[in-house]
Each structure stands twice: as C-alpha cells, then as structure tokens.
Design a protein around this motif. Structure first.
Motif, PDB file in Angstrom:
ATOM      1  N   VAL A  43      28.058 -38.324  21.244  1.00  0.00           N
ATOM      2  CA  VAL A  43      29.285 -38.991  20.807  1.00  0.00           C
ATOM      3  C   VAL A  43      29.607 -40.161  21.737  1.00  0.00           C
ATOM      4  O   VAL A  43      29.984 -41.254  21.278  1.00  0.00           O
ATOM      5  CB  VAL A  43      30.464 -37.994  20.750  1.00  0.00           C
ATOM      6  CG1 VAL A  43      31.773 -38.726  20.445  1.00  0.00           C
ATOM      7  CG2 VAL A  43      30.207 -36.917  19.700  1.00  0.00           C
ATOM      8  N   VAL A  44      29.435 -39.936  23.041  1.00  0.00           N
ATOM      9  CA  VAL A  44      29.677 -41.016  24.008  1.00  0.00           C
ATOM     10  C   VAL A  44      28.710 -42.174  23.767  1.00  0.00           C
ATOM     11  O   VAL A  44      29.091 -43.363  23.821  1.00  0.00           O
ATOM     12  CB  VAL A  44      29.556 -40.481  25.454  1.00  0.00           C
ATOM     13  CG1 VAL A  44      29.571 -41.642  26.459  1.00  0.00           C
ATOM     14  CG2 VAL A  44      30.685 -39.511  25.757  1.00  0.00           C
ATOM     15  N   LYS A  45      27.464 -41.862  23.462  1.00  0.00           N
ATOM     16  CA  LYS A  45      26.483 -42.907  23.140  1.00  0.00           C
ATOM     17  C   LYS A  45      26.914 -43.679  21.884  1.00  0.00           C
ATOM     18  O   LYS A  45      26.741 -44.905  21.800  1.00  0.00           O
ATOM     19  CB  LYS A  45      25.101 -42.289  22.921  1.00  0.00           C
ATOM     20  CG  LYS A  45      24.405 -41.844  24.193  1.00  0.00           C
ATOM     21  CD  LYS A  45      23.037 -41.242  23.868  1.00  0.00           C
ATOM     22  CE  LYS A  45      22.316 -40.803  25.133  1.00  0.00           C
ATOM     23  NZ  LYS A  45      20.998 -40.199  24.816  1.00  0.00           N
ATOM     24  N   PHE A  50      29.228 -48.566  19.636  1.00  0.00           N
ATOM     25  CA  PHE A  50      30.324 -49.242  18.935  1.00  0.00           C
ATOM     26  C   PHE A  50      30.823 -50.436  19.747  1.00  0.00           C
ATOM     27  O   PHE A  50      31.101 -51.512  19.193  1.00  0.00           O
ATOM     28  CB  PHE A  50      31.454 -48.244  18.680  1.00  0.00           C
ATOM     29  CG  PHE A  50      32.772 -48.874  18.390  1.00  0.00           C
ATOM     30  CD1 PHE A  50      33.037 -49.437  17.143  1.00  0.00           C
ATOM     31  CD2 PHE A  50      33.762 -48.947  19.374  1.00  0.00           C
ATOM     32  CE1 PHE A  50      34.266 -50.029  16.895  1.00  0.00           C
ATOM     33  CE2 PHE A  50      34.981 -49.548  19.105  1.00  0.00           C
ATOM     34  CZ  PHE A  50      35.242 -50.086  17.865  1.00  0.00           C
ATOM     35  N   TYR A  51      30.951 -50.224  21.068  1.00  0.00           N
ATOM     36  CA  TYR A  51      31.380 -51.331  21.932  1.00  0.00           C
ATOM     37  C   TYR A  51      30.421 -52.520  21.823  1.00  0.00           C
ATOM     38  O   TYR A  51      30.840 -53.680  21.813  1.00  0.00           O
ATOM     39  CB  TYR A  51      31.470 -50.872  23.381  1.00  0.00           C
ATOM     40  CG  TYR A  51      32.690 -50.025  23.700  1.00  0.00           C
ATOM     41  CD1 TYR A  51      33.916 -50.276  23.103  1.00  0.00           C
ATOM     42  CD2 TYR A  51      32.606 -48.977  24.610  1.00  0.00           C
ATOM     43  CE1 TYR A  51      35.036 -49.506  23.401  1.00  0.00           C
ATOM     44  CE2 TYR A  51      33.717 -48.203  24.924  1.00  0.00           C
ATOM     45  CZ  TYR A  51      34.924 -48.482  24.306  1.00  0.00           C
ATOM     46  OH  TYR A  51      36.036 -47.722  24.603  1.00  0.00           O
ATOM     47  N   VAL A  52      29.139 -52.203  21.738  1.00  0.00           N
ATOM     48  CA  VAL A  52      28.144 -53.264  21.605  1.00  0.00           C
ATOM     49  C   VAL A  52      28.315 -53.973  20.261  1.00  0.00           C
ATOM     50  O   VAL A  52      28.248 -55.210  20.161  1.00  0.00           O
ATOM     51  CB  VAL A  52      26.717 -52.706  21.746  1.00  0.00           C
ATOM     52  CG1 VAL A  52      25.671 -53.792  21.455  1.00  0.00           C
ATOM     53  CG2 VAL A  52      26.508 -52.114  23.130  1.00  0.00           C
ATOM     54  N   ASP A  53      28.564 -53.189  19.205  1.00  0.00           N
ATOM     55  CA  ASP A  53      28.718 -53.756  17.858  1.00  0.00           C
ATOM     56  C   ASP A  53      29.885 -54.736  17.792  1.00  0.00           C
ATOM     57  O   ASP A  53      29.817 -55.772  17.101  1.00  0.00           O
ATOM     58  CB  ASP A  53      28.910 -52.650  16.819  1.00  0.00           C
ATOM     59  CG  ASP A  53      27.676 -51.787  16.651  1.00  0.00           C
ATOM     60  OD1 ASP A  53      26.581 -52.234  17.041  1.00  0.00           O
ATOM     61  OD2 ASP A  53      27.807 -50.654  16.127  1.00  0.00           O
ATOM     62  N   LEU A  65      36.993 -45.958  30.184  1.00  0.00           N
ATOM     63  CA  LEU A  65      37.228 -46.372  28.801  1.00  0.00           C
ATOM     64  C   LEU A  65      37.335 -45.183  27.851  1.00  0.00           C
ATOM     65  O   LEU A  65      37.992 -45.277  26.811  1.00  0.00           O
ATOM     66  CB  LEU A  65      36.101 -47.297  28.329  1.00  0.00           C
ATOM     67  CG  LEU A  65      35.905 -48.609  29.107  1.00  0.00           C
ATOM     68  CD1 LEU A  65      34.683 -49.350  28.590  1.00  0.00           C
ATOM     69  CD2 LEU A  65      37.151 -49.490  28.985  1.00  0.00           C
ATOM     70  N   ILE A  66      36.658 -44.086  28.199  1.00  0.00           N
ATOM     71  CA  ILE A  66      36.597 -42.920  27.304  1.00  0.00           C
ATOM     72  C   ILE A  66      37.303 -41.741  27.966  1.00  0.00           C
ATOM     73  O   ILE A  66      37.106 -41.463  29.156  1.00  0.00           O
ATOM     74  CB  ILE A  66      35.139 -42.554  26.978  1.00  0.00           C
ATOM     75  CG1 ILE A  66      34.424 -43.754  26.337  1.00  0.00           C
ATOM     76  CG2 ILE A  66      35.076 -41.349  26.050  1.00  0.00           C
ATOM     77  CD1 ILE A  66      32.946 -43.549  26.118  1.00  0.00           C
ATOM     78  N   ASN A  72      37.229 -31.228  21.438  1.00  0.00           N
ATOM     79  CA  ASN A  72      37.029 -31.735  20.081  1.00  0.00           C
ATOM     80  C   ASN A  72      37.471 -33.187  19.900  1.00  0.00           C
ATOM     81  O   ASN A  72      37.252 -33.767  18.843  1.00  0.00           O
ATOM     82  CB  ASN A  72      37.793 -30.867  19.067  1.00  0.00           C
ATOM     83  CG  ASN A  72      37.295 -29.440  19.035  1.00  0.00           C
ATOM     84  OD1 ASN A  72      36.168 -29.176  19.420  1.00  0.00           O
ATOM     85  ND2 ASN A  72      38.133 -28.523  18.599  1.00  0.00           N
ATOM     86  N   THR A  73      38.102 -33.759  20.911  1.00  0.00           N
ATOM     87  CA  THR A  73      38.741 -35.067  20.754  1.00  0.00           C
ATOM     88  C   THR A  73      38.233 -36.063  21.792  1.00  0.00           C
ATOM     89  O   THR A  73      38.127 -35.738  22.979  1.00  0.00           O
ATOM     90  CB  THR A  73      40.267 -34.927  20.877  1.00  0.00           C
ATOM     91  OG1 THR A  73      40.729 -33.928  19.959  1.00  0.00           O
ATOM     92  CG2 THR A  73      40.969 -36.242  20.581  1.00  0.00           C
ATOM     93  N   PHE A  74      37.945 -37.286  21.314  1.00  0.00           N
ATOM     94  CA  PHE A  74      37.514 -38.390  22.176  1.00  0.00           C
ATOM     95  C   PHE A  74      38.459 -39.568  21.960  1.00  0.00           C
ATOM     96  O   PHE A  74      38.687 -39.993  20.808  1.00  0.00           O
ATOM     97  CB  PHE A  74      36.084 -38.823  21.835  1.00  0.00           C
ATOM     98  CG  PHE A  74      35.043 -37.771  22.106  1.00  0.00           C
ATOM     99  CD1 PHE A  74      34.235 -37.840  23.236  1.00  0.00           C
ATOM    100  CD2 PHE A  74      34.864 -36.708  21.233  1.00  0.00           C
ATOM    101  CE1 PHE A  74      33.280 -36.879  23.487  1.00  0.00           C
ATOM    102  CE2 PHE A  74      33.907 -35.734  21.472  1.00  0.00           C
ATOM    103  CZ  PHE A  74      33.110 -35.819  22.600  1.00  0.00           C
ATOM    104  N   LEU A  75      39.033 -40.089  23.033  1.00  0.00           N
ATOM    105  CA  LEU A  75      39.854 -41.300  22.982  1.00  0.00           C
ATOM    106  C   LEU A  75      39.072 -42.418  23.669  1.00  0.00           C
ATOM    107  O   LEU A  75      38.518 -42.207  24.753  1.00  0.00           O
ATOM    108  CB  LEU A  75      41.193 -41.096  23.695  1.00  0.00           C
ATOM    109  CG  LEU A  75      42.054 -39.884  23.293  1.00  0.00           C
ATOM    110  CD1 LEU A  75      43.357 -39.888  24.081  1.00  0.00           C
ATOM    111  CD2 LEU A  75      42.326 -39.870  21.806  1.00  0.00           C
TER     112      LEU A  75
END
Length: 419
Positions: A43-45, A50-53, A65-66, A72-75
């Motif tokens: 998920v972190v990858k 996404f940051y690259v996109d 940043l994360i 269950n939750t990632f901000l």
C-alpha cells in the motif's frame, strides 16, 4: 509391551504432537504477520507511485507524508489542488499494480471544512465481498489536505492470501488429533487387555492352590487307615474347611462385583447392630484366625447403637477388611474399634501388617488392583475385595479412610451415617 512402557511412549508421542501443533500455530502467526507487513508495504508503494503520477514533491521522508492511525487506514498528504478523479484513478491503478486486490474506501480530506470533500468505495472483482460502503469513515483532524485509504476487509483478505497455509495446518492438526485419539484408545484397550489377562492368571493361581490342597486332603481322608489316626483326620478336615472358606470368600466377592457391575449395587436397608455384625464376621474367619494364630481385639462403643444399612453387603465389606488385616501380617494382631459422634458411626480396623506405601494408596480401591511386591503371583487375592468395600460404603453414603505406615501396619476407618 507392558502398560508402563506404553504409557511412556504415549506421553512422549503426546509431547511431540503438542510441540508440532504449537510450532504450526507459531508459524501460522508468523506468516500472518509477514502477510500484514507485505500488505502495508504494498500500500505504501502504491501511495509512493501515486506521488510520482501527480508529480508531488516527495523530497521529504515518506514517514512524514504517510500516517497509519490504525492497521486498516492510511493517511497521506496531497496537494490541495489534487482532484478527486486523479486520486481515485491513480490509486486504483497503483493498488492493482502492487497486487492489492481488496475493497478500498478512498476519501479526500480538506482542513478548512474539517470533512471529507470526496468519498468513494472501490470494490475489486477478486474480493468476493458485497458492494457495501460500510460504516461512516472516521475523521482525523489535520491542518493539511490528505487522502485516505481504508481497507474494511483487510484481515479477511490477508487470511485469504494464507488459505493454503491455513488449510494445510488444519489438515495437519486434524491428523495429529486423530492420531492422538487413536493412541489413547489403543492404550486404553491394551491396558484393559492386560488387566483381563492378569485377572485370568490371578484367578487360576488363587483357585489352583486351595483346590490342590482340597484334592490332597480328600485323597488322604479317603484312605481306610485314616480312622486309626483321628488327629490326622481332624488336621486335614480343618485344613480343607479353611481352603473351602477361602474359595467361598473369593467366589462371593467375584459374584457380587459382577452383579454390581451389571445392575448396580442394590441395598436392602434395615436396622443393623454393627457389633453383632462384626462378631459374626470374626466367627466366619475362625479357620484363618486359627491357622495364622491371629489375635483379634475389639473395643465397642458402650451404647450398642443400631444403624440403617444393608446387612449382607456391609457384612462382606467388614469380612474383607478383617481378612486382609489377618492376611498381611506374620503374627496378626487386629484391633477393631467402634464409636459414634455427630450422627456418624465409625468402625476402625487396625493391623500390624506390612503396611502400604503412599505411592500405592490412591489406587488401592480400584478394580483388580493389587499392591505389587515383585512377582504378580506373590500378591494374594483378585483385587476385588477393597473395590467392593468402597462400592458398599459409597452406596451407604459413607466414607472410608486409609492410614498406613510401611512396616508398622494399616488402619481402615469406615464412617457411616446412623440413619
């Protein structure tokens, strides 16, 4: 193979099986933790991709940043200009690329509104879960814009990834449990077979000696010349009477135990005077008492109390205890005492015999059990007397206690309710 050896094999096998089960559960837990870490890493990858996109500045450490408020939750911080469509499409693509195939809730939080300005539930074809947005997403107040990824079925997904591990572990544990149960029943069957074989050998041995004595005695008194030797006739007649009584006692015990096992112990209670019952038991053992030159002393409570009991069964129980007291002493001295206290009638039978080691006392009232003295045939009896005694006392709602010192003697104390 004797039961003792087989018992050690059983114990060793049980320990090995338990160790295998514990190790398997340990490795299952370890594999689950590894799957959890791999899920988090993937998920972190995906977020990093996404940051690259979106050309987000990731010069800072990803840890700043994360954030993971729960498993269950990632901000993750995003640019305030990031559109909801870009967030959804990019995250969906990157999760698929990282092989994260489970339902995901995607949301976009704006600090000025302190709310999610965008929410979407993204099911996956491989998840097999019903399309349901589930509970309302919790709001984590921050002073920056962030995207949220919430995986409501994360645990089920990880367990699904471990399906082969779980299936193989369940099969292994079931096989081990079945093996352990089979060993237990095998041991039980073997133990019962050994008891049965020992019992047959004991019956043969116990009955063979008195029968041989009776045969020899009958041969002697059948001779016409025996009438010229009255003292010899009296001697052999007395000897045969003793052996007959010995056989009768064993057969009575055996028949009573078999009947008890078949239909239970049926009591016919009536008023019984224990003093007279004890005297009758002593009178029936006269040949054994005379043969062993035993001394019987009794000290009865003065009131000659009566109790409500089954005369015949209680008689056999007392007879067995007195017989044992005489049997296991070189020069038997048996002391019988009675007392009444708090509506309990007590009968104490004390001897000066060989005593019983504490190691054997707990097993003494078990069926067919006889205290070992080396060769099994050196131990007299069928192992039924004390078993029946315990059955009789229990059926009367009483209690039997044992006090014994090796080399000093043994005392059995029977406690019976008066009524």
């Amino acid at each position: 193979m004797r039961s003792v050896t087989f018992k050690w094999i059983m114990l060793t096998s049980s320990l090995v099986i338990s160790t295998i089960v514990v190790m398997q559960l340990y490795w299952l837990n370890k594999q689950y933790n590894l799957e959890e870490k791999e899920f988090t890493t993937n998920v972190v990858k995906s977020i990093k991709a996404f940051y690259v996109d979106v050309n987000y500045n990731t010069q800072k450490n990803l840890q700043t940043l994360i954030e993971l408020p729960d498993k269950n939750t990632f901000l993750f911080k995003v640019d305030s200009a990031t559109s909801a469509t870009t967030l959804e499409d990019s995250i969906a693509l990157e999760l698929s690329t990282q092989n994260v195939f489970t339902d995901c809730k995607v949301a976009l939080y704006h600090p000025l509104q302190n709310a999610y300005v965008y929410e979407v539930y993204m099911p996956t074809a491989a998840s097999h879960y019903p399309i349901n947005e589930g509970n309302e997403l919790p709001i984590f107040k921050r002073n920056y814009t962030y995207g949220m990824l919430n995986f409501p079925h994360r645990n089920k997904y990880i367990l699904g990834q471990m399906s082969w591990w779980i299936f193989s572990s369940i099969v292994l544990i079931l096989v081990l449990v079945c093996f352990a149960i089979s060993l237990f029943y095998l041991y039980k069957q073997k133990f019962q077979n050994e008891i049965q074989n020992d019992f047959i050998r004991n019956v043969t041995h116990e009955f063979q000696t008195p029968l041989t004595t009776l045969t020899v005695g009958l041969d002697i008194i059948a001779k016409p010349t025996i009438v010229d030797h009255p003292e010899k006739l009296a001697k052999y007649t007395k000897l045969m009477q003793g052996q007959t009584e010995y056989l009768k006692q064993h057969i009575d015990n055996l028949m009573k135990v078999l009947k008890t096992e078949a239909v239970g112990l049926v009591l016919e209670k009536k008023e019984v005077q224990p003093h007279q019952l004890i005297k009758n038991a002593i009178a029936q053992l006269y040949t054994v008492i005379d043969e062993k030159n035993a001394t019987i002393q009794y000290f009865f409570e003065p009131t000659e109390t009566t109790i409500l009991a089954d005369y015949n069964n209680l008689f056999v129980a007392i007879l067995n205890l007195i017989s044992n007291a005489i049997k296991y002493a070189t020069k038997p001295v048996v002391i019988i005492e009675t007392s009444v206290q708090n509506n309990v009638y007590s009968i104490s039978i004390k001897d000066n015999g060989i005593g019983i080691d504490k190691h054997f006392q707990k097993k003494l009232f078990k069926k067919f059990y006889r205290v070992p003295t080396g060769d099994v045939h050196n131990v007299k009896g069928l192992g039924l007397g004390l078993y029946f005694v315990k059955k009789v006392i229990d059926a009367h709602g009483g209690n039997i206690k044992l006090n014994s010192i090796v080399g000093i003697g043994t005392e059995f104390v029977i406690e019976l309710p008066k009524n």
